[in-house]
Design a protein around this motif. Structure first.
Motif, PDB file in Angstrom:
ATOM      1  N   ASP A  92       0.835  -1.206   0.000  1.00 52.21           N
ATOM      2  CA  ASP A  92       0.000   0.000   0.000  1.00 52.21           C
ATOM      3  C   ASP A  92       0.868   1.254   0.000  1.00 52.21           C
ATOM      4  N   LYS A  93       1.866   1.280   0.874  1.00 48.25           N
ATOM      5  CA  LYS A  93       2.715   2.466   1.020  1.00 48.25           C
ATOM      6  C   LYS A  93       3.533   2.739  -0.240  1.00 48.25           C
ATOM      7  N   ARG A  94       4.159   1.700  -0.771  1.00 49.09           N
ATOM      8  CA  ARG A  94       5.047   1.895  -1.926  1.00 49.09           C
ATOM      9  C   ARG A  94       4.278   2.283  -3.183  1.00 49.09           C
ATOM     10  N   ARG A  95       3.189   1.590  -3.456  1.00 46.86           N
ATOM     11  CA  ARG A  95       2.442   1.881  -4.673  1.00 46.86           C
ATOM     12  C   ARG A  95       1.730   3.224  -4.593  1.00 46.86           C
ATOM     13  N   ARG A  96       1.257   3.593  -3.406  1.00 49.06           N
ATOM     14  CA  ARG A  96       0.600   4.887  -3.260  1.00 49.06           C
ATOM     15  C   ARG A  96       1.586   6.024  -3.522  1.00 49.06           C
ATOM     16  N   ALA A  97       2.812   5.865  -3.011  1.00 45.89           N
ATOM     17  CA  ALA A  97       3.834   6.892  -3.237  1.00 45.89           C
ATOM     18  C   ALA A  97       4.215   6.968  -4.712  1.00 45.89           C
ATOM     19  N   ALA A  98       4.347   5.808  -5.360  1.00 45.99           N
ATOM     20  CA  ALA A  98       4.730   5.786  -6.776  1.00 45.99           C
ATOM     21  C   ALA A  98       3.642   6.360  -7.659  1.00 45.99           C
ATOM     22  N   LEU A  99       2.409   6.314  -7.193  1.00 47.50           N
ATOM     23  CA  LEU A  99       1.278   6.749  -8.009  1.00 47.50           C
ATOM     24  C   LEU A  99       1.068   8.261  -7.993  1.00 47.50           C
ATOM     25  N   HIS A 100       1.623   8.956  -7.004  1.00 47.87           N
ATOM     26  CA  HIS A 100       1.376  10.399  -6.866  1.00 47.87           C
ATOM     27  C   HIS A 100       1.695  11.185  -8.144  1.00 47.87           C
ATOM     28  N   PRO A 101       2.902  11.058  -8.720  1.00 50.43           N
ATOM     29  CA  PRO A 101       3.188  11.833  -9.936  1.00 50.43           C
ATOM     30  C   PRO A 101       2.323  11.430 -11.127  1.00 50.43           C
ATOM     31  N   VAL A 102       1.966  10.156 -11.205  1.00 47.75           N
ATOM     32  CA  VAL A 102       1.115   9.690 -12.302  1.00 47.75           C
ATOM     33  C   VAL A 102      -0.279  10.301 -12.188  1.00 47.75           C
ATOM     34  N   GLN A 103      -0.832  10.311 -10.974  1.00 44.43           N
ATOM     35  CA  GLN A 103      -2.156  10.888 -10.784  1.00 44.43           C
ATOM     36  C   GLN A 103      -2.147  12.388 -10.996  1.00 44.43           C
ATOM     37  N   ALA A 104      -1.042  13.045 -10.640  1.00 42.52           N
ATOM     38  CA  ALA A 104      -0.938  14.485 -10.883  1.00 42.52           C
ATOM     39  C   ALA A 104      -0.984  14.781 -12.381  1.00 42.52           C
ATOM     40  N   ALA A 105      -0.236  13.997 -13.169  1.00 40.42           N
ATOM     41  CA  ALA A 105      -0.263  14.165 -14.628  1.00 40.42           C
ATOM     42  C   ALA A 105      -1.640  13.857 -15.179  1.00 40.42           C
ATOM     43  N   ALA A 106      -2.302  12.843 -14.613  1.00 41.64           N
ATOM     44  CA  ALA A 106      -3.643  12.477 -15.082  1.00 41.64           C
ATOM     45  C   ALA A 106      -4.649  13.581 -14.791  1.00 41.64           C
ATOM     46  N   ARG A 107      -4.546  14.217 -13.631  1.00 44.23           N
ATOM     47  CA  ARG A 107      -5.467  15.308 -13.298  1.00 44.23           C
ATOM     48  C   ARG A 107      -5.249  16.499 -14.217  1.00 44.23           C
ATOM     49  N   THR A 108      -3.984  16.770 -14.562  1.00 49.46           N
ATOM     50  CA  THR A 108      -3.701  17.867 -15.494  1.00 49.46           C
ATOM     51  C   THR A 108      -4.286  17.571 -16.870  1.00 49.46           C
ATOM     52  N   SER A 109      -4.123  16.333 -17.323  1.00 54.84           N
ATOM     53  CA  SER A 109      -4.690  15.920 -18.608  1.00 54.84           C
ATOM     54  C   SER A 109      -6.210  15.994 -18.582  1.00 54.84           C
ATOM     55  N   MET A 110      -6.804  15.565 -17.474  1.00 56.09           N
ATOM     56  CA  MET A 110      -8.257  15.616 -17.341  1.00 56.09           C
ATOM     57  C   MET A 110      -8.758  17.049 -17.418  1.00 56.09           C
ATOM     58  N   ALA A 111      -8.075  17.969 -16.717  1.00 57.80           N
ATOM     59  CA  ALA A 111      -8.488  19.376 -16.725  1.00 57.80           C
ATOM     60  C   ALA A 111      -8.393  19.955 -18.131  1.00 57.80           C
ATOM     61  N   TRP A 112      -7.382  19.535 -18.890  1.00 52.42           N
ATOM     62  CA  TRP A 112      -7.234  20.042 -20.260  1.00 52.42           C
ATOM     63  C   TRP A 112      -8.442  19.651 -21.103  1.00 52.42           C
ATOM     64  N   PHE A 113      -8.852  18.397 -21.030  1.00 48.11           N
ATOM     65  CA  PHE A 113      -9.982  17.944 -21.828  1.00 48.11           C
ATOM     66  C   PHE A 113     -11.304  18.525 -21.335  1.00 48.11           C
ATOM     67  N   GLU A 114     -11.412  18.795 -20.035  1.00 47.48           N
ATOM     68  CA  GLU A 114     -12.639  19.393 -19.529  1.00 47.48           C
ATOM     69  C   GLU A 114     -12.800  20.834 -19.987  1.00 47.48           C
ATOM     70  N   HIS A 115     -11.708  21.461 -20.411  1.00 49.08           N
ATOM     71  CA  HIS A 115     -11.752  22.840 -20.921  1.00 49.08           C
ATOM     72  C   HIS A 115     -11.280  22.881 -22.377  1.00 49.08           C
ATOM     73  N   LEU A 116     -11.641  21.865 -23.105  1.00 51.98           N
ATOM     74  CA  LEU A 116     -11.189  21.715 -24.494  1.00 51.98           C
ATOM     75  C   LEU A 116     -11.599  22.895 -25.368  1.00 51.98           C
ATOM     76  N   ASP A 117     -12.776  23.460 -25.109  1.00 49.60           N
ATOM     77  CA  ASP A 117     -13.255  24.565 -25.948  1.00 49.60           C
ATOM     78  C   ASP A 117     -12.308  25.763 -25.939  1.00 49.60           C
ATOM     79  N   HIS A 118     -11.511  25.919 -24.876  1.00 45.78           N
ATOM     80  CA  HIS A 118     -10.591  27.049 -24.801  1.00 45.78           C
ATOM     81  C   HIS A 118      -9.480  26.961 -25.846  1.00 45.78           C
ATOM     82  N   TYR A 119      -9.246  25.766 -26.384  1.00 48.01           N
ATOM     83  CA  TYR A 119      -8.135  25.558 -27.308  1.00 48.01           C
ATOM     84  C   TYR A 119      -8.577  25.430 -28.761  1.00 48.01           C
TER      85      TYR A 119
END
Length: 201
Positions: A92-119
């Motif tokens: 639990d500890k190791r995988r949760r720590a390894a996942l932090h940067p991946v989830q951060a990138a995923a949230r940024t990608s998600m926000a981009w698509f949620e505001h797709l009309d701006h581009y």
């Protein structure tokens, strides 16, 4: 959609309406993504892996990869820890720590698509760049490189440089360089197919 004579709208298909959905100007339904989070990924002898434990936006394209990494880490923890509770906590500890940067990138990608009309008003080159770097910030020169490689000659130079780098890394790993021996293999295959039955070498 293909036009009809005179460029008129296909009234029979769209009943005279423009080919735009009601989501124009606001996020479409498919753009809303529900992110799953769990306080713990283990309970007694039950373990969550992959999307059951955590989700990342589908535009990242890492769901299966992350599930496999979870399984590898779980197996490693079970092998190295003497007690089951300790093994599950380590997983639990190791995988949760390894996942932090991946989830951060995923949230940024998600926000981009949620505001797709701006581009959508950008020219195609800028739109392609914005989409390719949607997971995080890039070095200032990265955009200039993207613009420069729209020139055909520079695009070819960059492609050849990338091909040379891949060949070098393959040789360094002890692998056959990309493309090496392919002509020989093709000639051997062609000869085998052309030979009469019972005479293949």
């Amino acid at each position: 959609m293909a036009g009809v004579a005179g460029g008129s709208r296909p009234a029979s298909a769209l009943d005279g309406h423009a080919p735009l959905g009601q989501s124009r100007g606001e996020p479409a339904r498919w753009q809303h993504f529900t992110e799953v989070r769990n306080a713990t990924w283990c309970h007694d002898n039950v373990v969550l892996l992959g999307d059951a434990a955590h989700t990342t936006h589908y535009t990242l394209g890492s769901g299966i990869r992350l599930a496999l990494l979870d399984a590898i880490e779980l197996a490693h923890s079970l092998y190295t820890e003497a007690e089951l509770p300790a093994a599950l906590q380590a997983y639990d500890k190791r995988r949760r720590a390894a996942l932090h940067p991946v989830q951060a990138a995923a949230r940024t990608s998600m926000a981009w698509f949620e505001h797709l009309d701006h581009y959508l008003e950008q020219d195609l080159v800028d739109f392609a760049y914005a989409m390719s770097v949607r997971q995080g910030s890039q070095a200032p020169w990265h955009y200039q490189l993207h613009r420069a490689t729209q020139v055909p000659v520079l695009r070819r130079v960059r492609r050849e440089a990338g091909r040379g780098l891949r060949r070098y890394l393959a040789l360094r790993r002890g692998e056959t360089a990309l493309g090496t021996g392919s002509a020989t293999r093709r000639a051997t295959t062609t000869a085998a197919l052309a030979a009469p039955a019972g005479h293949q070498q």
